[in-house]
Design a protein around this motif. Structure first.
Motif, PDB file in Angstrom:
ATOM      1  N   VAL A  11      34.436  14.128   5.264  1.00  0.00           N
ATOM      2  CA  VAL A  11      34.868  13.736   6.601  1.00  0.00           C
ATOM      3  C   VAL A  11      35.417  12.317   6.517  1.00  0.00           C
ATOM      4  O   VAL A  11      34.793  11.427   5.932  1.00  0.00           O
ATOM      5  CB  VAL A  11      33.710  13.801   7.615  1.00  0.00           C
ATOM      6  CG1 VAL A  11      34.050  13.031   8.877  1.00  0.00           C
ATOM      7  CG2 VAL A  11      33.398  15.247   7.958  1.00  0.00           C
ATOM      8  N   TYR A  12      36.611  12.133   7.082  1.00  0.00           N
ATOM      9  CA  TYR A  12      37.273  10.830   7.105  1.00  0.00           C
ATOM     10  C   TYR A  12      37.203  10.296   8.527  1.00  0.00           C
ATOM     11  O   TYR A  12      37.624  10.964   9.478  1.00  0.00           O
ATOM     12  CB  TYR A  12      38.719  10.971   6.626  1.00  0.00           C
ATOM     13  CG  TYR A  12      38.800  11.515   5.217  1.00  0.00           C
ATOM     14  CD1 TYR A  12      38.830  10.660   4.122  1.00  0.00           C
ATOM     15  CD2 TYR A  12      38.799  12.891   4.973  1.00  0.00           C
ATOM     16  CE1 TYR A  12      38.879  11.158   2.825  1.00  0.00           C
ATOM     17  CE2 TYR A  12      38.835  13.395   3.679  1.00  0.00           C
ATOM     18  CZ  TYR A  12      38.871  12.523   2.612  1.00  0.00           C
ATOM     19  OH  TYR A  12      38.903  13.017   1.323  1.00  0.00           O
ATOM     20  N   LEU A  13      36.666   9.092   8.673  1.00  0.00           N
ATOM     21  CA  LEU A  13      36.339   8.538   9.977  1.00  0.00           C
ATOM     22  C   LEU A  13      36.956   7.151  10.115  1.00  0.00           C
ATOM     23  O   LEU A  13      36.921   6.356   9.177  1.00  0.00           O
ATOM     24  CB  LEU A  13      34.811   8.439  10.099  1.00  0.00           C
ATOM     25  CG  LEU A  13      34.192   8.090  11.439  1.00  0.00           C
ATOM     26  CD1 LEU A  13      34.254   9.297  12.367  1.00  0.00           C
ATOM     27  CD2 LEU A  13      32.731   7.674  11.237  1.00  0.00           C
ATOM     28  N   VAL A  14      37.536   6.869  11.291  1.00  0.00           N
ATOM     29  CA  VAL A  14      38.033   5.521  11.567  1.00  0.00           C
ATOM     30  C   VAL A  14      37.346   4.980  12.811  1.00  0.00           C
ATOM     31  O   VAL A  14      36.983   5.735  13.709  1.00  0.00           O
ATOM     32  CB  VAL A  14      39.568   5.485  11.739  1.00  0.00           C
ATOM     33  CG1 VAL A  14      40.255   5.807  10.433  1.00  0.00           C
ATOM     34  CG2 VAL A  14      40.029   6.415  12.849  1.00  0.00           C
ATOM     35  N   THR A  15      37.180   3.654  12.846  1.00  0.00           N
ATOM     36  CA  THR A  15      36.425   3.036  13.929  1.00  0.00           C
ATOM     37  C   THR A  15      37.238   1.985  14.671  1.00  0.00           C
ATOM     38  O   THR A  15      38.236   1.476  14.168  1.00  0.00           O
ATOM     39  CB  THR A  15      35.136   2.376  13.392  1.00  0.00           C
ATOM     40  OG1 THR A  15      35.485   1.247  12.583  1.00  0.00           O
ATOM     41  CG2 THR A  15      34.326   3.352  12.557  1.00  0.00           C
ATOM     42  N   ASP A  16      36.742   1.658  15.845  1.00  0.00           N
ATOM     43  CA  ASP A  16      37.363   0.679  16.733  1.00  0.00           C
ATOM     44  C   ASP A  16      36.888  -0.719  16.359  1.00  0.00           C
ATOM     45  O   ASP A  16      36.331  -1.446  17.172  1.00  0.00           O
ATOM     46  CB  ASP A  16      36.961   1.028  18.173  1.00  0.00           C
ATOM     47  CG  ASP A  16      37.750   0.251  19.195  1.00  0.00           C
ATOM     48  OD1 ASP A  16      38.795  -0.306  18.831  1.00  0.00           O
ATOM     49  OD2 ASP A  16      37.327   0.202  20.358  1.00  0.00           O
ATOM     50  N   ASN A  17      37.113  -1.088  15.105  1.00  0.00           N
ATOM     51  CA  ASN A  17      36.516  -2.307  14.564  1.00  0.00           C
ATOM     52  C   ASN A  17      37.574  -3.385  14.368  1.00  0.00           C
ATOM     53  O   ASN A  17      38.282  -3.390  13.380  1.00  0.00           O
ATOM     54  CB  ASN A  17      35.808  -2.009  13.243  1.00  0.00           C
ATOM     55  CG  ASN A  17      34.966  -3.167  12.765  1.00  0.00           C
ATOM     56  OD1 ASN A  17      34.827  -4.153  13.473  1.00  0.00           O
ATOM     57  ND2 ASN A  17      34.406  -3.051  11.588  1.00  0.00           N
TER      58      ASN A  17
END
Length: 268
Positions: free
Chosen positions: A120-126
Motif C-alpha cells: 500500500v502506497y500512502l501520502v500524507t498532508d505533511n
C-alpha cells in the motif's frame, strides 16, 4: 444518501458477482443522525441501474479521504484523518459485518492511497520537514495475499518538505504523487522498483514538475500522467510519465479547480 449535509470524499468499487458492483463510499467526519459512520457499503444492480439496500457501514470516527481495495477481495485500505489511525485497514470479507483489521499512525492526516502487488502506497498532508510518502507491506510474509498479517512499514520518503501531498498513483515501478504548496515541486515521479528504498529514476531525488496551486489528483494511462490541478488557466494537465515534462493542458473554467481525473485508452 449517506447522511444529510455531509460530502462524499472518496469512492472505490469492485465487481463482486454477475450483475453486481459493490461500492465503498467514504465521507467527511459524520456526527449526526441517521448514523455517525463514514464508510458505506452498497451493491449497485447493473440491470436495474439502482442501488440495493445498504449492506453495512462503519464508524471510522474521522473523515475518509481515499479508499483502495485489494483486487482479490477481503480488505479495504483507507486514508483517514483519524489521529493514530491515519492508515486504517478494514476486513470486508463479510460485507454484512465490516470490522477493523489493523491501523498505522503517520505524522499527520493521510490523503491518498493506492494498492499494488501486496504493498500500500500512502501520502500524507505533511507540510513540515518530515516524510510524506509511505510504503506499507500488507502481505503475510510472502504468503498468499488473502492471508492477513499486520501491516509493516517498508519505507518512507520526503517528497517535498514544504508541501502537502494529496494523491498517489502507481504504475509499474513508479509512483506518481500530486502535492500542493512547496514552490515548484507539486508533481513527483518516484522509482519504487525497490519498495524498501524509493528513489527517483537514476537519481536520489524525484523527477518533479511545478504546478500552480498544486495537484489534487493523478491518473496514469500508458506513458501519460493526467493531473487535476488548482491552476485556473489549466485545471487539466497532461505530463510525460517518464520525464515529468508538461505536454498539454485544458482550461476547464477560469475560476474552478480540478478535483479529480480518470483516463482510459479507447483506440490505437
Amino acid at each position: 444518501d449517506a447522511d444529510e449535509g455531509w460530502d462524499g470524499l472518496s469512492v472505490s468499487a469492485i465487481t463482486t458477482s454477475p450483475g453486481k458492483i459493490t461500492v465503498y463510499l467514504g465521507t467527511q467526519l459524520n456526527t449526526g443522525p441517521p448514523t455517525d459512520h463514514e464508510i458505506y457499503l452498497l451493491d449497485f444492480d447493473i440491470p436495474t441501474r439502482k442501488f440495493d439496500s445498504l449492506k453495512d457501514s462503519f464508524n471510522v470516527e474521522e473523515s475518509v479521504f481515499d479508499i483502495a481495495l485489494r483486487p482479490s477481495g477481503g480488505f479495504a485500505y483507507l486514508a483517514t484523518g483519524f489521529d493514530t489511525k491515519e492508515f486504517l485497514i478494514l476486513n470486508i470479507s463479510n460485507p454484512l459485518a465490516i470490522s477493523e483489521a489493523d491501523s498505522y499512525s503517520t505524522p499527520i492526516d493521510a490523503k491518498g492511497i493506492y494498492y499494488s502487488a501486496g504493498n500500500v502506497y500512502l501520502v500524507t498532508d505533511n507540510g513540515a520537514a518530515a516524510n510524506d510518502f509511505f510504503v506499507m507491506d500488507v502481505t503475510a510474509g510472502g504468503a498468499l495475499e488473502e492471508t492477513w498479517s499486520p501491516s509493516v512499514l517498508k519505507s518512507s520518503y520526503d517528497a517535498n518538505s514544504s508541501a502537502n501531498a494529496n494523491a498517489v498513483f502507481v504504475s509499474g515501478q513508479y509512483a506518481f504523487l500530486g502535492l500542493e504548496g512547496g514552490g515548484e515541486k507539486q508533481f513527483h515521479i518516484i522509482n519504487i522498483g525497490n519498495p524498501n528504498d524509493p528513489v527517483a529514476p537514476g537519481t536520489q531525488s524525484s523527477l518533479v514538475l511545478g504546478v500552480t496551486g498544486g495537484v489534487n489528483d493523478v491518473y496514469v494511462e500508458g506513458s501519460y500522467a493526467f493531473l487535476a490541478t488548482e491552476d485556473d488557466a489549466m485545471e487539466l494537465q497532461v505530463v510525460d510519465a517518464t520525464s515529468a515534462n508538461r505536454l498539454a493542458s485544458f482550461d476547464a473554467d477560469e475560476s474552478w479547480d480540478g478535483l479529480s481525473v480518470f483516463a482510459r485508452s479507447t483506440a490505437p
